[in-house]
Design a protein around this motif. Structure first.
Motif, short mmCIF file in Angstrom:
data_model
loop_
_atom_site.label_atom_id
_atom_site.label_comp_id
_atom_site.label_asym_id
_atom_site.label_seq_id
_atom_site.Cartn_x
_atom_site.Cartn_y
_atom_site.Cartn_z
N MET A 127 0.99 -23.14 19.85
CA MET A 127 -0.41 -23.56 19.87
C MET A 127 -0.61 -24.95 20.46
O MET A 127 -1.70 -25.50 20.38
CB MET A 127 -0.97 -23.52 18.44
N ARG A 128 0.42 -25.51 21.06
CA ARG A 128 0.31 -26.89 21.53
C ARG A 128 -0.69 -27.07 22.66
O ARG A 128 -1.30 -28.13 22.79
CB ARG A 128 1.68 -27.41 21.96
N GLN A 129 -0.88 -26.05 23.47
CA GLN A 129 -1.85 -26.13 24.57
C GLN A 129 -3.07 -25.25 24.31
O GLN A 129 -3.88 -25.04 25.20
CB GLN A 129 -1.18 -25.73 25.88
N ALA A 130 -3.18 -24.75 23.09
CA ALA A 130 -4.26 -23.82 22.75
C ALA A 130 -5.52 -24.56 22.32
O ALA A 130 -5.47 -25.72 21.88
CB ALA A 130 -3.80 -22.87 21.65
N ARG A 131 -6.65 -23.89 22.44
CA ARG A 131 -7.90 -24.34 21.86
C ARG A 131 -8.07 -23.66 20.50
O ARG A 131 -7.56 -22.56 20.28
CB ARG A 131 -9.08 -23.95 22.76
N TYR A 132 -8.79 -24.32 19.61
CA TYR A 132 -9.04 -23.77 18.28
C TYR A 132 -10.51 -23.38 18.18
O TYR A 132 -11.39 -24.17 18.54
CB TYR A 132 -8.68 -24.77 17.19
N THR B 281 7.22 -17.67 13.92
CA THR B 281 7.45 -19.08 14.22
C THR B 281 6.20 -19.61 14.89
O THR B 281 5.74 -19.05 15.90
CB THR B 281 8.66 -19.28 15.13
N ILE B 282 5.63 -20.67 14.34
CA ILE B 282 4.40 -21.26 14.86
C ILE B 282 4.69 -22.71 15.23
O ILE B 282 5.24 -23.47 14.43
CB ILE B 282 3.27 -21.20 13.81
N VAL B 283 4.33 -23.08 16.45
CA VAL B 283 4.52 -24.45 16.93
C VAL B 283 3.16 -25.07 17.19
O VAL B 283 2.34 -24.49 17.91
CB VAL B 283 5.37 -24.49 18.21
N VAL B 284 2.90 -26.23 16.58
CA VAL B 284 1.63 -26.92 16.76
C VAL B 284 1.88 -28.31 17.32
O VAL B 284 3.00 -28.83 17.29
CB VAL B 284 0.86 -27.02 15.42
N VAL C 195 -7.26 -28.56 11.41
CA VAL C 195 -6.52 -28.01 10.27
C VAL C 195 -6.08 -26.59 10.59
O VAL C 195 -6.87 -25.78 11.06
CB VAL C 195 -7.38 -28.02 8.99
N LEU C 196 -4.80 -26.30 10.33
CA LEU C 196 -4.27 -24.95 10.43
C LEU C 196 -3.74 -24.56 9.06
O LEU C 196 -2.80 -25.17 8.55
CB LEU C 196 -3.15 -24.87 11.47
N ARG C 197 -4.37 -23.56 8.46
CA ARG C 197 -3.99 -23.09 7.12
C ARG C 197 -3.17 -21.82 7.28
O ARG C 197 -3.64 -20.84 7.87
CB ARG C 197 -5.24 -22.84 6.29
N VAL C 198 -1.94 -21.82 6.78
CA VAL C 198 -1.01 -20.70 6.96
C VAL C 198 -0.81 -20.02 5.61
O VAL C 198 -0.35 -20.64 4.64
CB VAL C 198 0.33 -21.17 7.55
N ARG C 199 -1.14 -18.72 5.55
CA ARG C 199 -1.06 -17.95 4.32
C ARG C 199 -0.24 -16.70 4.53
O ARG C 199 0.22 -16.41 5.63
CB ARG C 199 -2.47 -17.55 3.86
N GLY C 200 -0.13 -15.91 3.46
CA GLY C 200 0.49 -14.60 3.58
C GLY C 200 1.62 -14.39 2.60
O GLY C 200 1.87 -15.19 1.70
N THR D 14 7.80 -19.98 9.68
CA THR D 14 8.12 -21.38 9.90
C THR D 14 7.08 -22.01 10.82
O THR D 14 6.74 -21.45 11.87
CB THR D 14 9.51 -21.55 10.55
N VAL D 15 6.58 -23.18 10.43
CA VAL D 15 5.64 -23.93 11.26
C VAL D 15 6.30 -25.25 11.64
O VAL D 15 6.79 -25.98 10.78
CB VAL D 15 4.31 -24.20 10.52
N LYS D 16 6.32 -25.54 12.94
CA LYS D 16 6.93 -26.77 13.45
C LYS D 16 5.88 -27.60 14.17
O LYS D 16 5.06 -27.06 14.90
CB LYS D 16 8.07 -26.43 14.41
N ARG D 17 5.94 -28.91 13.98
CA ARG D 17 5.06 -29.82 14.70
C ARG D 17 5.88 -30.50 15.80
O ARG D 17 6.87 -31.18 15.52
CB ARG D 17 4.47 -30.86 13.75
#
Length: 224
Positions: A133-138, A155-158, A192-197, A205-208
């Motif tokens: 998501m580093r180049q994504a729009r929200y 795997t989510i990259v922000v 804000v990115l809220r990760v559930r489930g 895994t979420v990485k910054r």
């Protein structure tokens, strides 16, 4: 849990929403709710404003005393739970505010320039998802990614300016968020990115990480 007329119109706090969410997640882990029911009730939990909004979400679940809601009566059956679907918020450029993806022995990949919807759900069964998501729009100031993984994961990259809130539950698996030791926490008012489930024998895994190309010069300098 029956509404107390003296409290049903009172506003609930974030802490009480989180406590009800944990009751629902434990119920899912015990097999009392399936993944679709859990997703639906969690969505309603975090949208709740008053006790009257929260009470119906746990009426048909055993009362273990961990919920912040008023205790249910000692006798009498619990009424049926009916959840109203919340309307979809508007999204930019015609992007659907809610998106669902199913990965069965396969994968979901997103990278580069794309739009993260306000509500993204991924069900991964012996499959996975890679979301950069580093180049994504929200599509919204606060976006929610729900990952239900069975022997799979995501795997989510922000980028460094995204505030990540982890709310998932792992059953022989887990959810792992970015560490502030690796990258400094974002500023107040950040995206804000809220990760559930729920992850069963899987993981999310979420990485910054820095934006692509930002640290290339420093890396080349170290190599020389």
């Amino acid at each position: 849990m029956s509404p107390d007329p003296a409290r049903e119109h009172l506003r609930v706090s974030d802490a009480e929403r989180h406590e009800v969410a944990e009751v629902l997640r434990r119920a899912a882990g015990e097999g009392r709710l399936d993944l679709d029911e859990l997703d639906e009730r969690l969505e309603a939990t975090y949208a709740a404003r008053t006790y009257a909004d929260l009470v119906p979400l746990t009426l048909d679940l055993p009362d273990d005393g961990s919920s912040p809601l008023p205790a249910r009566p000692a006798t009498g059956p619990a009424p049926a739970v009916r959840l109203e679907k919340t309307p979809e918020p508007p999204a930019p450029d015609g992007v659907r505010a809610r998106q669902r993806h199913l990965a069965v022995m396969g994968g979901v990949d997103r990278k580069g320039a794309w739009t993260v919807p306000a509500d993204l759900t991924i069900v991964a069964v012996m499959g996975g998802a890679d979301l950069d998501m580093r180049q994504a729009r929200y599509a919204a100031r606060e976006c929610v990614v729900t990952v239900h993984a069975l022997m799979g994961g995501a795997t989510i990259v922000v980028g460094p300016d995204v505030d990540v809130v982890m709310e998932g539950i792992g059953i022989m698996g887990g959810f792992a968020g970015p560490s502030d030791r690796d990258t400094p926490p974002p500023q107040v008012g950040a995206q804000v990115l809220r990760v559930r489930g729920v992850a069963i024998m899987g993981g999310v895994t979420v990485k910054r990480r820095p934006l692509p190309g930002v640290d290339d010069g420093r890396r080349r300098h170290r190599l020389h």
